[in-house]
Design a protein around this motif. Structure first.
Motif, PDB file in Angstrom:
ATOM      1  N   GLN A  18      19.101  19.345  46.633  1.00 43.36           N
ATOM      2  CA  GLN A  18      18.049  20.362  46.545  1.00 43.36           C
ATOM      3  C   GLN A  18      17.790  20.999  47.909  1.00 43.36           C
ATOM      4  OE1 GLN A  18      14.225  19.066  44.944  1.00 43.36           O
ATOM      5  NE2 GLN A  18      13.996  21.054  43.972  1.00 43.36           N
ATOM      6  N   LEU A  19      17.813  20.180  48.955  1.00 39.53           N
ATOM      7  CA  LEU A  19      17.617  20.712  50.300  1.00 39.53           C
ATOM      8  C   LEU A  19      18.699  21.715  50.657  1.00 39.53           C
ATOM      9  CD1 LEU A  19      16.315  20.722  53.154  1.00 39.53           C
ATOM     10  CD2 LEU A  19      17.895  18.862  53.713  1.00 39.53           C
ATOM     11  N   LEU A  20      19.957  21.410  50.344  1.00 43.31           N
ATOM     12  CA  LEU A  20      21.048  22.335  50.672  1.00 43.31           C
ATOM     13  C   LEU A  20      20.870  23.671  49.955  1.00 43.31           C
ATOM     14  CD1 LEU A  20      24.116  19.907  50.691  1.00 43.31           C
ATOM     15  CD2 LEU A  20      22.901  20.873  52.657  1.00 43.31           C
ATOM     16  N   GLN A  21      20.357  23.638  48.725  1.00 44.94           N
ATOM     17  CA  GLN A  21      20.070  24.880  48.013  1.00 44.94           C
ATOM     18  C   GLN A  21      18.954  25.657  48.705  1.00 44.94           C
ATOM     19  OE1 GLN A  21      19.230  23.849  43.928  1.00 44.94           O
ATOM     20  NE2 GLN A  21      21.218  22.859  43.632  1.00 44.94           N
ATOM     21  N   THR A  22      17.936  24.925  49.155  1.00 43.78           N
ATOM     22  CA  THR A  22      16.831  25.575  49.858  1.00 43.78           C
ATOM     23  C   THR A  22      17.313  26.198  51.159  1.00 43.78           C
ATOM     24  OG1 THR A  22      15.150  24.157  48.861  1.00 43.78           O
ATOM     25  CG2 THR A  22      14.605  25.157  50.983  1.00 43.78           C
ATOM     26  N   LEU A  23      18.157  25.477  51.909  1.00 42.83           N
ATOM     27  CA  LEU A  23      18.686  26.021  53.160  1.00 42.83           C
ATOM     28  C   LEU A  23      19.572  27.242  52.913  1.00 42.83           C
ATOM     29  CD1 LEU A  23      19.519  22.773  55.166  1.00 42.83           C
ATOM     30  CD2 LEU A  23      17.669  24.404  55.602  1.00 42.83           C
ATOM     31  N   ASP A  48      23.821  14.349  57.628  1.00 44.05           N
ATOM     32  CA  ASP A  48      25.215  14.702  57.883  1.00 44.05           C
ATOM     33  C   ASP A  48      25.603  15.977  57.141  1.00 44.05           C
ATOM     34  OD1 ASP A  48      25.566  12.539  59.545  1.00 44.05           O
ATOM     35  OD2 ASP A  48      26.454  11.267  57.988  1.00 44.05           O
ATOM     36  N   ALA A  49      25.110  16.136  55.923  1.00 46.43           N
ATOM     37  CA  ALA A  49      25.423  17.331  55.141  1.00 46.43           C
ATOM     38  C   ALA A  49      24.828  18.576  55.791  1.00 46.43           C
ATOM     39  CB  ALA A  49      24.894  17.176  53.710  1.00 46.43           C
ATOM     40  N   VAL A  50      23.624  18.470  56.311  1.00 47.85           N
ATOM     41  CA  VAL A  50      23.002  19.610  56.990  1.00 47.85           C
ATOM     42  C   VAL A  50      23.788  19.955  58.254  1.00 47.85           C
ATOM     43  CG1 VAL A  50      20.948  20.386  58.245  1.00 47.85           C
ATOM     44  CG2 VAL A  50      20.701  19.179  56.066  1.00 47.85           C
ATOM     45  N   ALA A  51      24.141  18.942  59.031  1.00 44.48           N
ATOM     46  CA  ALA A  51      24.894  19.183  60.266  1.00 44.48           C
ATOM     47  C   ALA A  51      26.236  19.860  59.984  1.00 44.48           C
ATOM     48  CB  ALA A  51      25.106  17.865  61.002  1.00 44.48           C
ATOM     49  N   ALA A  52      26.886  19.473  58.882  1.00 45.52           N
ATOM     50  CA  ALA A  52      28.194  20.022  58.558  1.00 45.52           C
ATOM     51  C   ALA A  52      28.114  21.439  57.998  1.00 45.52           C
ATOM     52  CB  ALA A  52      28.895  19.114  57.551  1.00 45.52           C
ATOM     53  N   ASN A  53      27.093  21.710  57.196  1.00 40.16           N
ATOM     54  CA  ASN A  53      27.012  22.983  56.486  1.00 40.16           C
ATOM     55  C   ASN A  53      26.125  24.021  57.159  1.00 40.16           C
ATOM     56  OD1 ASN A  53      28.458  22.615  53.682  1.00 40.16           O
ATOM     57  ND2 ASN A  53      27.322  20.716  54.043  1.00 40.16           N
ATOM     58  N   TYR A  54      25.180  23.568  57.972  1.00 40.41           N
ATOM     59  CA  TYR A  54      24.226  24.492  58.599  1.00 40.41           C
ATOM     60  C   TYR A  54      24.046  24.137  60.073  1.00 40.41           C
ATOM     61  CZ  TYR A  54      23.335  25.913  53.847  1.00 40.41           C
ATOM     62  OH  TYR A  54      23.496  26.387  52.564  1.00 40.41           O
ATOM     63  N   PRO A  55      25.095  24.347  60.869  1.00 39.59           N
ATOM     64  CA  PRO A  55      25.002  23.993  62.289  1.00 39.59           C
ATOM     65  C   PRO A  55      23.940  24.801  63.038  1.00 39.59           C
ATOM     66  CG  PRO A  55      26.984  25.280  61.842  1.00 39.59           C
ATOM     67  CD  PRO A  55      26.408  24.911  60.515  1.00 39.59           C
ATOM     68  N   GLN A  56      23.530  25.940  62.469  1.00 37.38           N
ATOM     69  CA  GLN A  56      22.500  26.754  63.122  1.00 37.38           C
ATOM     70  C   GLN A  56      21.105  26.173  62.961  1.00 37.38           C
ATOM     71  OE1 GLN A  56      23.881  27.303  60.162  1.00 37.38           O
ATOM     72  NE2 GLN A  56      22.977  29.038  59.061  1.00 37.38           N
ATOM     73  N   VAL A  57      20.950  25.211  62.065  1.00 41.90           N
ATOM     74  CA  VAL A  57      19.651  24.559  61.847  1.00 41.90           C
ATOM     75  C   VAL A  57      19.465  23.477  62.911  1.00 41.90           C
ATOM     76  CG1 VAL A  57      18.325  23.075  60.294  1.00 41.90           C
ATOM     77  CG2 VAL A  57      19.549  25.068  59.389  1.00 41.90           C
TER      78      VAL A  57
END
Length: 298
Positions: A18-23, A48-57
């Motif tokens: 759900q977080l990845l969808q929100t991001l 880890d998923a955020v770091a891999a998919n949204y490095p700008q965050v």
């Protein structure tokens, strides 16, 4: 653009998908703002998923669940004058961040603005909306919307200076109903809060939340807030209202016991609100007693 004035802060725990969808939504907004995300000790690979998919965050990995205090930690890193809180299951709609920043720019006495919440999937208004829209609180003529004495964090943007002036979210309350004490302390210091009809946030309530645990925390925190800030008679009256409205079960009993155990520190830190803020809270009591949005259920 809001990008030079607003930072978005998100806290999350064990809601990777759900977080990845929100991001995906928040980073694609035409008025997208920098995002600081606090992962509260997730065990599902969220960080880890955020770091891999949204490095700008900007990612803060906490080894423990900090609850709402994760927002305080993130705000310490904010370099814009305003911060918008976004939960992992809320999504600010196009233009909402800019609208919030414009209002905070225009009205220097405004501590926070709270938007209109539409609940997925059918985008109906959240039950709290009529209470915000029809708020009986009197405010100055310049306010761009109904005056409030309470906010919902995931629907609100704050002036960072005001947020820091009151110390952010209480470390005692941790999570669930933590906004109420913050809002009262903002009001006590002369900051105004208002609701804005055309600032839209969508909410897709997570299916993984533990409603019963959250209810217990909410009852405890509401009682602590009452005892910390309301005059004795008002605190007693509202305590009775809350206990009458809560289910008579073990969760409620445990919450009351936890609240009573906190009485020593509550009495040490008790600071009654100014008379004008208390008068506003008294005006809210009828709607709170009849509210469908403030029921302690789960």
């Amino acid at each position: 653009m809001s990008t030079h004035r607003m930072t978005v802060v998100i806290i999350t725990r064990d809601r990777r998908d759900q977080l990845l969808q929100t991001l995906a939504h928040m980073t694609a907004l035409p008025d997208a703002a920098p995002i600081i995300l606090v992962d509260n000790g997730s065990a599902d690979g969220t960080a880890d998923a955020v770091a891999a998919n949204y490095p700008q965050v900007q990612l803060i990995r906490s080894a423990e669940n900090l609850g709402a205090l994760g927002r305080n930690l993130a705000v310490e890193r904010v370099r814009t004058p305003y911060v918008a809180f976004c939960d992992d299951d809320t999504r600010w709609q196009p233009g909402a961040l800019t609208r919030a920043a414009d209002l905070l720019d225009e009205y220097p006495g405004l501590g926070s603005v709270t938007g209109r919440c539409l609940v997925a999937p059918d985008l109906r208004e959240d039950p709290i909306t009529p209470e915000f829209r029809d708020s009986p609180i009197s405010g100055p003529d310049w306010l761009p919307g109904p005056a409030l004495l309470g906010v919902m964090a995931g629907l609100s943007a704050f002036r960072v200076r005001a947020f820091e002036e009151v110390g952010g979210f209480s470390r005692r309350l941790w999570f669930a109903g933590e906004e109420e004490l913050l809002a009262l302390d903002l009001a006590a210091r002369g900051w105004w809060m208002c609701w804005v009809e055309d600032m839209i946030i969508h909410h897709e309530p997570s299916r993984t939340r533990d409603a019963t645990h959250r209810r217990g925390l909410g009852i405890r925190n509401t009682l602590w807030t009452l005892w910390l800030r309301r005059p004795a008679r008002s605190a007693a009256r509202r305590t009775a209202d809350i206990l009458r409205s809560a289910p008579a079960d073990r969760t409620t009993a445990a919450a009351v016991f936890a609240a009573l155990r906190g009485l020593p520190w509550v009495l040490r830190e008790r600071k009654v609100l100014p008379a004008q803020v208390e008068a506003g809270l008294v005006l809210l009591e009828a709607s709170q007693r009849n509210s469908t949005a403030r029921r302690y259920v789960g």
